[in-house]
Design an enzyme around this catalytic site. Structure first.
Site, PDB file in Angstrom:
ATOM      1  N   MET B  25      83.639 -65.695  69.090  1.00 46.49           N
ATOM      2  CA  MET B  25      84.936 -66.252  69.465  1.00 46.49           C
ATOM      3  C   MET B  25      84.959 -67.742  69.182  1.00 46.49           C
ATOM      4  O   MET B  25      84.315 -68.524  69.860  1.00 46.49           O
ATOM      5  CB  MET B  25      85.210 -65.996  70.954  1.00 46.49           C
ATOM      6  CG  MET B  25      85.260 -64.514  71.306  1.00 46.49           C
ATOM      7  SD  MET B  25      85.577 -64.217  73.065  1.00 46.49           S
ATOM      8  CE  MET B  25      87.334 -64.567  73.170  1.00 46.49           C
ATOM      9  N   GLY B  27      87.558 -69.509  69.396  1.00 44.75           N
ATOM     10  CA  GLY B  27      88.620 -70.109  70.198  1.00 44.75           C
ATOM     11  C   GLY B  27      89.945 -70.076  69.462  1.00 44.75           C
ATOM     12  O   GLY B  27      90.973 -70.460  69.997  1.00 44.75           O
ATOM     13  N   GLY B  28      89.927 -69.595  68.231  1.00 40.01           N
ATOM     14  CA  GLY B  28      91.162 -69.489  67.453  1.00 40.01           C
ATOM     15  C   GLY B  28      91.910 -68.198  67.750  1.00 40.01           C
ATOM     16  O   GLY B  28      91.423 -67.330  68.480  1.00 40.01           O
ATOM     17  N   VAL B  29      93.086 -68.099  67.168  1.00 40.97           N
ATOM     18  CA  VAL B  29      93.978 -66.962  67.412  1.00 40.97           C
ATOM     19  C   VAL B  29      93.287 -65.634  67.070  1.00 40.97           C
ATOM     20  O   VAL B  29      93.298 -64.681  67.865  1.00 40.97           O
ATOM     21  CB  VAL B  29      95.245 -67.100  66.534  1.00 40.97           C
ATOM     22  CG1 VAL B  29      96.167 -65.912  66.724  1.00 40.97           C
ATOM     23  CG2 VAL B  29      95.958 -68.408  66.843  1.00 40.97           C
ATOM     24  N   ASP B  30      92.667 -65.581  65.887  1.00 35.78           N
ATOM     25  CA  ASP B  30      92.200 -64.304  65.363  1.00 35.78           C
ATOM     26  C   ASP B  30      91.024 -63.736  66.150  1.00 35.78           C
ATOM     27  O   ASP B  30      90.990 -62.560  66.479  1.00 35.78           O
ATOM     28  CB  ASP B  30      91.831 -64.470  63.889  1.00 35.78           C
ATOM     29  CG  ASP B  30      92.974 -65.115  63.114  1.00 35.78           C
ATOM     30  OD1 ASP B  30      94.131 -64.721  63.363  1.00 35.78           O
ATOM     31  OD2 ASP B  30      92.708 -66.031  62.312  1.00 35.78           O
ATOM     32  N   CYS B 120      78.041 -71.012  56.154  1.00 37.50           N
ATOM     33  CA  CYS B 120      78.223 -70.885  57.594  1.00 37.50           C
ATOM     34  C   CYS B 120      78.370 -69.417  57.987  1.00 37.50           C
ATOM     35  O   CYS B 120      77.724 -68.939  58.911  1.00 37.50           O
ATOM     36  CB  CYS B 120      79.437 -71.689  58.052  1.00 37.50           C
ATOM     37  SG  CYS B 120      79.747 -71.549  59.818  1.00 37.50           S
ATOM     38  N   GLY B 144      86.752 -62.306  63.955  1.00 34.08           N
ATOM     39  CA  GLY B 144      88.192 -62.341  63.714  1.00 34.08           C
ATOM     40  C   GLY B 144      88.545 -62.491  62.246  1.00 34.08           C
ATOM     41  O   GLY B 144      89.630 -62.951  61.914  1.00 34.08           O
ATOM     42  N   CYS B 221      85.313 -77.570  58.638  1.00 37.25           N
ATOM     43  CA  CYS B 221      85.544 -77.956  60.031  1.00 37.25           C
ATOM     44  C   CYS B 221      84.849 -79.256  60.397  1.00 37.25           C
ATOM     45  O   CYS B 221      85.249 -79.927  61.316  1.00 37.25           O
ATOM     46  CB  CYS B 221      85.109 -76.835  60.956  1.00 37.25           C
ATOM     47  SG  CYS B 221      83.323 -76.567  60.982  1.00 37.25           S
TER      48      CYS B 221
END
Lengths: 413, 391
Positions: B25, B27-30, B120, B144, B221
């Site tokens: 996770m 923390g993003g939408v997907d 990554c 996600g 990122c």
């Protein structure tokens, strides 16, 4: 869930629950500053709570004063910034001596002072987690204004030689303000505030929730000798509550729970210290039996054995810091959570990320080894049945993680 | 009790209801939606956030929307806490530095244009996620990513698992997943791969999660300003050896100066600071000579290029030349190519239509030349474009 994370916070003691229920149900809603009967009644209850908390430290009003705060962090801030006597004195700057392993409640206010031009010396502990009193004394200079040394470390459980350091500094003819964060020592050692004050310590800070009171209440206890010599100034300004040292209507309900818990802890202290030490050592034996390469960190158990008098305790009664080689601490905390044991790597920031803390680094662990550390801290209610069950779960979980790690190596090859 | 088949079946192995699934996770939408969908489907979800780069410690801005900064985890935490499934933040900074940041910087100093998201995903996200999952006694992991898994026939006639593009072709992330193996696909779930982004947002919005309206994360990122600036800062004195140097023509004529080879990408046209009657492009970056070679668009275009470190998802490398659609960077539309096997890991890729420019260091990902009935496309494999050696 077996709770072995008492150094983070304690489960509420039944005495706290009882005091809270009683206070919430009737009496204590009034403002202790009010003139009427209900106000007087609230003030009387607050005074009683103050007396109980001081009694836990082996002290009485007159020789010591107690300021209720919102917790240990506020008490530490008040202790550090308040004793420096307000903005004008802070602007003058000076030198501070502390240890490298203090809690952020101390390190962060000091970092702010550094930004304002103060100089801070951070004394490293030995590899058993204990700071040498002589090292603190040696770090003091003619312009040292403040010395702050924790009474016990939250991660290693190492008891620090606060009184001894204060005596050495006094023997050098120096008189800096000497204060101590006692959050992890109260209720887990024979902390004697009279001995500390006699040695030259001016104040200690601690919180209620590490003892089984709710979070939201803490205390600064200062020697009455202190306000003759120094101007202790409030950092939260408002009404004249708490000897004009902490503005704001008092948290009477919290203070009552704190008082009730302090009373219970005092009456049970010797038995509880012996009981938790025994359980902690039993837990370590279980680990040693099943995980032969486990390493116990912090003060050596031998140092414990010679300290049955209580006056020279080497570590707090409830803390077991362990390294399981090949098994990351953050992995183990997560896997233990799923397997029913609550523990901690020692320091978790609010984001939940688990860093290697200065206290663990100071034990001399390098690189990966520093990440293989986990802390078990027994609570007032921890039972021998729980310790036995926890020992088995921990051994099984370490095995589970190690075989996953071995599998990973096989896959990579 | 008989194990029930999970709702994400379709001929693909799925966990049984109640089985542990570790969900990455960010923390993003997907990934928030992925975790919640699996939780609602009845799996025993364990949310894991990977702290890979902390801007506060590296002097960058804290306000940028990134994929793995502590503040971004609040939404992941909220989903976990409201749904009451376990959630942990793990510190992957060491692994991220060693597997992503350092190779990223090294590649730029070697005149390449790497895509750090590939490293990554492959070396940090999936590898660490699987390791953590094994430690938590979970066989399954989920992310996600917008991609799908379906059974397909392998070149040898056996049935294997295939990786396919997502239903939402604008969000498709299969490019980043070309290095997955059969072993990976057998225990990985991509719950949002069959949904469009608006559907994913709506799914979260219907349940009252504010993350439904969160912005998109950036591609790189950890770079808060420019890549060149980042490389210079991280490389320190190593960057100096690749600092100011000559810009030359293919004939070796000096045309101007560059401010560090790591500021340039093959195919780049803008910001060369060289005046010319016709547009100039970066043709080649030579780290040994510390030169940037420029030339015309025609000189940039190539008939073929080499791809190394190739992975074939089916686990079987083709023995004969194979026609594919190759994507040469993320969001590339794809071009028809012929892949000619050289060794097990090395192929030559020949353009079948127009010649094109390629950027050494980027991944070339090979897709099936025909679409599936639902317009999704099978990902066959891919590798890293090597530096030109035949010139």
């Amino acid at each position: 869930m077996i709770y072995l994370d008492a150094n983070a916070t304690s489960r509420l003691r039944p005495e706290a629950v009882k005091a809270l229920s009683a206070a919430l149900a009737d009496g204590a809603f009034a403002n202790p500053s009010s003139v009427h009967r209900l106000g007087r009644s609230a003030r009387a209850l607050l005074r009683e709570a103050r007396r109980e908390v001081l009694a836990l430290l082996g002290s009485t009003q007159g020789e010591a004063e107690l300021v209720f705060t919102s917790g240990g962090t506020e008490a530490c801030n008040l202790m550090l910034l308040g004793f420096l006597g307000g903005a004008k004195a802070i602007a003058q700057g000076g030198h501070i001596v502390t240890s490298a392993i203090e809690h952020p409640a101390v390190l962060e206010p000091l970092a702010e002072l550094e930004r304002q031009g103060w100089e801070v010396s951070y004394v490293l502990p030995a590899s058993d987690g204990r700071v040498a009193a002589a090292a603190i004394a040696e770090a003091c200079r003619k312009d040292t204004v403040l010395v702050v040394l924790m009474a016990a470390n939250n991660e290693t459980g190492a008891v620090q030689p606060v009184a001894e350091a204060a005596r050495l500094i006094a023997a050098q003819g120096m008189a800096p303000i000497f204060v101590s964060d006692a959050t992890q020592a109260v209720g887990k050692t024979h902390l004697d505030v009279r001995e500390l004050f006699d040695a030259g310590v001016l104040a200690i800070a601690f919180s209620g929730h590490k003892l089984g009171a709710p979070a939201g209440i803490g205390a600064l206890v200062y020697s009455t000798k202190a306000d003759r010599c120094y101007s202790l100034a409030p950092i939260i300004r408002g009404g004249p509550q708490e000897q004009r040292l902490r503005g704001g209507t008092e948290n009477v309900v919290g203070a009552l729970a704190f008082g009730a818990v302090a009373s219970a802890v005092r009456q049970d202290l010797d038995a509880d210290l012996a009981r938790r030490r025994k359980l902690r050592d039993a837990l370590w034996l279980l680990m040693q039996e099943r995980i032969p390469d486990a390493v116990r960190l912090g003060p050596a158990p031998e140092a414990e054995a010679v300290s049955e008098s209580g006056a020279t305790e080497a570590s707090v009664s409830n803390t077991l810091l362990v390294r399981f080689p090949g098994c990351r601490g953050d992995d183990l905390v997560a896997a233990l959570d799923l397997n029913g044991v609550a523990a901690s790597t020692g320091s978790a920031c609010s984001s939940g990320r688990q860093d290697v803390s200065p206290s663990v680094r100071a034990l001399g662990l390098q690189g990966q080894a520093a990440r293989e550390v986990i802390r078990f801290s027994l609570d007032w209610h921890t039972s021998s049945t729980e310790v036995e069950a926890a020992g088995a779960i921990i051994a099984r979980t370490v095995g589970q993680l190690r075989s996953a790690g071995a599998q990973e190596l096989t896959d990579a090859a | 009790m008989q194990p029930e088949a999970g709702p994400f079946s379709d001929g693909v192995p799925t966990p049984t209801i109640g089985e542990r699934v570790v969900v990455a996770m960010s923390g993003g939408v997907d990934s928030c939606a992925a975790a919640l969908m699996l939780h609602e489907a009845g799996y025993s979800v364990i949310g894991v956030s990977m702290q890979v780069w902390d801007y506060r410690q590296h002097g960058g801005s804290e306000s940028r929307a990134t994929c793995c900064a502590p503040a971004d985890f609040d939404d992941a935490r909220e989903i976990a806490e409201r749904s009451d499934f376990p959630y942990f933040v793990f510190d992957f900074e060491e692994s991220f530095r060693a597997s992503v940041i350092d190779p990223f910087v090294d590649s730029y100093l070697r005149g390449l244009t790497p895509n750090p998201c590939l490293d990554c995903n492959r070396k940090v996200k999936f590898r660490e996620l699987r390791r953590r999952a094994a430690g938590l006694e979970a066989r399954w992991v989920a992310t996600g990513h917008y991609a799908q898994v379906r059974p397909v026939s392998a070149p040898d006639g056996s049935t294997v698992l295939g990786l396919f593009t997502a239903v939402d072709d604008r969000k498709d992330q299969s490019y980043f997943l070309y290095a997955m193996t059969q072993h990976d696909l057998q225990t990985t779930l991509f719950p949002v791969g069959g949904m469009t982004k608006p559907e994913v947002r709506q799914y979260l919005a219907e349940r009252g999660f504010k993350v439904a309206h969160k912005g998109e994360s950036q591609d790189i990122c950890f770079v808060s300003s420019s890549v060149g600036e980042f490389v210079r800062r991280r490389a320190g004195h190593r960057a100096e050896a690749h600092g100011r140097g000559k810009i030359v023509s293919r004939e070796g004529v000096e045309l101007g100066h560059h401010e560090g080879i790591y500021q340039y990408t093959v195919g780049q046209r803008r910001g060369l600071g060289v005046s010319s009657s016709h547009p100039l492009y970066v043709l080649q970056i030579d780290p040994e000579e510390n030169t940037v070679t420029v030339g015309s668009k025609e000189e940039l275009q190539r008939a073929s290029f080499m791809v190394d470190d190739v992975n074939w998802i089916a686990g079987i490398a083709p023995q004969a030349p194979l026609e594919v659609v190759a994507k040469l960077r993320y969001r590339h539309a794809g071009v028809r190519c012929r892949v000619v096997p050289i060794t097990a890991k090395l192929v030559r890729v020949e353009f079948l239509d127009e010649w094109s420019a390629v950027s050494p260091g980027q991944a070339a990902v090979f897709y099936a030349s025909s679409q599936d009935t639902d317009a999704t496309v099978q990902v066959l494999g891919g590798g890293i474009i090597t530096r030109d050696r035949h010139e």
